[in-house]
Design a protein around this motif. Structure first.
Motif, PDB file in Angstrom:
ATOM      1  N   THR A  76       0.800  -4.287   4.555  1.00 43.36           N
ATOM      2  CA  THR A  76       0.420  -3.249   5.542  1.00 43.36           C
ATOM      3  C   THR A  76       1.352  -2.464   6.285  1.00 43.36           C
ATOM      4  O   THR A  76       1.476  -1.593   6.543  1.00 43.36           O
ATOM      5  CB  THR A  76      -0.237  -4.068   6.637  1.00 43.36           C
ATOM      6  N   THR A  77       2.854  -2.800   6.205  1.00 38.46           N
ATOM      7  CA  THR A  77       4.006  -2.572   6.934  1.00 38.46           C
ATOM      8  C   THR A  77       5.093  -2.044   6.050  1.00 38.46           C
ATOM      9  O   THR A  77       5.610  -1.114   6.317  1.00 38.46           O
ATOM     10  CB  THR A  77       4.470  -3.319   8.151  1.00 38.46           C
ATOM     11  N   LYS A  80       5.290   1.373   3.483  1.00 41.11           N
ATOM     12  CA  LYS A  80       5.219   2.815   4.252  1.00 41.11           C
ATOM     13  C   LYS A  80       6.715   2.837   4.843  1.00 41.11           C
ATOM     14  O   LYS A  80       7.155   3.820   4.756  1.00 41.11           O
ATOM     15  CB  LYS A  80       4.298   2.743   5.426  1.00 41.11           C
ATOM     16  N   CYS A  97      -1.690   5.617  11.002  1.00 40.70           N
ATOM     17  CA  CYS A  97      -0.936   4.774  12.033  1.00 40.70           C
ATOM     18  C   CYS A  97      -2.105   3.862  12.808  1.00 40.70           C
ATOM     19  O   CYS A  97      -1.815   2.760  13.108  1.00 40.70           O
ATOM     20  CB  CYS A  97      -0.234   5.675  13.272  1.00 40.70           C
ATOM     21  N   SER A  99      -4.771   3.201  10.995  1.00 40.00           N
ATOM     22  CA  SER A  99      -5.260   2.338  10.022  1.00 40.00           C
ATOM     23  C   SER A  99      -4.198   1.203   9.913  1.00 40.00           C
ATOM     24  O   SER A  99      -4.616   0.093   9.744  1.00 40.00           O
ATOM     25  CB  SER A  99      -5.143   3.228   8.558  1.00 40.00           C
ATOM     26  N   GLN A 100      -2.889   1.634  10.041  1.00 39.07           N
ATOM     27  CA  GLN A 100      -1.886   0.391   9.654  1.00 39.07           C
ATOM     28  C   GLN A 100      -2.069  -0.657  10.896  1.00 39.07           C
ATOM     29  O   GLN A 100      -1.979  -1.558  10.853  1.00 39.07           O
ATOM     30  CB  GLN A 100      -0.670   1.035  10.020  1.00 39.07           C
ATOM     31  N   PHE A 104      -2.815  -4.328  10.449  1.00 40.35           N
ATOM     32  CA  PHE A 104      -1.954  -5.417  11.000  1.00 40.35           C
ATOM     33  C   PHE A 104      -2.629  -6.474  11.845  1.00 40.35           C
ATOM     34  O   PHE A 104      -2.166  -7.741  11.828  1.00 40.35           O
ATOM     35  CB  PHE A 104      -0.878  -4.657  11.706  1.00 40.35           C
ATOM     36  N   PHE A 178       6.817  -0.201  12.315  1.00 42.39           N
ATOM     37  CA  PHE A 178       5.278   0.300  11.760  1.00 42.39           C
ATOM     38  C   PHE A 178       4.789   0.322  13.269  1.00 42.39           C
ATOM     39  O   PHE A 178       5.208   0.150  14.457  1.00 42.39           O
ATOM     40  CB  PHE A 178       4.762  -1.163  11.199  1.00 42.39           C
TER      41      PHE A 178
END
Length: 310
Positions: A76-77, A80, A97, A99-100, A104, A178
């Motif tokens: 997830t982090t 990117k 952002c 979505s992350q 998370f 993130f």
């Protein structure tokens, strides 16, 4: 979501760990190595458990789910962040952002709940060994994982949707690698009292309740182990919990450290460092913790790589 006079927000800037160009290759290499180890290790654990019928037990069922969540958690982090370093860009889109942030929160809560389910499994195995197969049925194991997913999805969805009405009218720089919810809320120029309340309430309830369950389970486990007469029996019983206890300590201590430090201080450096521990380091160490001390996992891994099993 508006900025100033009806200007639509399209992106945020992730500042990462350092702005010094000479450190970027080092950071890239370090995190790429950790990410590859995490992916390879956790997928190998899943493959070993799914391919060996001797490992189709509640304990390894939960471990396979934990490995899958850890793989998603890191994915997830870290990718990117690696992409931004490679392209020398700090930009993440607004949609990216959000979505992350959603995934998370989802993976963090799933990790916590699955670890508590694993603690309950060890509690039943040690404190009620004769009833273990009856209590820890496949139906109950599946239900525990399903409920964990439902709770995590609803919590993540609620906290993410509550960010959408916020307006941002200051610099869009996130002092993190993130989009962490707490850091994004600090950038909002609209009222975030409700967001903060829900975030800390969810942290206490959904983080504290599983932790309380884990502590209760281990208090009963310790009492049962103390009642075992032989030293060898005590060691054997405790060894089945050592790996899980190590992972719980790593994940919960660093996770709680992030949120306690965010309440006590405005410094983002300590929060970022602690976040690395439970989003990158812990998922990377989990396969080693569970495989190095586990004969069944090592035997299954040897079969996969073609090493003769004695």
């Amino acid at each position: 979501m508006e900025l100033g006079n009806d200007t639509q927000i399209s992106e945020f800037l992730l500042l990462g760990f350092s702005e010094e160009p000479e450190l970027q290759p080092l950071i890239f290499g370090l995190f790429l190595s950790m990410y590859l180890i995490t992916v390879f290790g956790n997928l190998l654990i899943i493959l070993a458990i799914s391919s060996d019928s001797h490992l189709h037990t509640p304990m390894y069922f939960f471990l396979a789910n934990l490995s899958f969540v850890d793989f998603c958690f890191t994915s997830t982090t870290v990718p990117k962040m690696l992409l931004n370093i490679q392209t020398q860009s700090k930009v993440i889109t607004y949609a990216g952002c959000i979505s992350q942030m959603y995934f998370f929160i989802l993976c963090a809560e799933l990790d916590d709940l699955i670890l508590s389910a694993m603690a309950y499994d060890r509690f039943v195995a040690i404190c009620h060994p004769l009833q273990y197969t009856i209590i820890m049925s496949p139906q109950l194991c599946g239900l525990l994982v399903l409920v964990s997913w439902i709770i995590s999805v609803l919590n993540s969805l609620l906290q993410t949707l509550m960010v959408l009405p916020l307006s941002f009218c200051t610099g869009m720089e996130i002092p993190h690698f993130f989009c962490e919810l707490n850091q994004v809320l600090r950038l909002a120029c609209s009222e975030t009292f409700l967001n903060d309340t829900v975030m800390y309430f969810a942290t206490v309830l959904l983080g504290g309740a599983p932790l309380a369950g884990i502590l209760y389970s281990y208090s009963k486990i310790v009492s049962s182990i103390r009642g075992i007469s032989s030293a060898q029996g005590k060691y054997k019983a405790f060894s089945t919990c050592a790996s899980h206890l190590s992972v719980v300590s790593l994940f919960c201590c660093t996770g709680l450290g992030v949120y306690l430090s965010s309440v006590a201080t405005q410094s983002s450096h300590s929060s970022t460092t602690a976040s690395v521990m439970y989003t990158v380091v812990t998922p990377m160490l989990n396969p080693f913790i569970y495989s190095l001390r586990n004969r069944d996992i090592k035997r299954a891994l040897k079969r996969i790589v073609g090493i003769p099993v004695m």
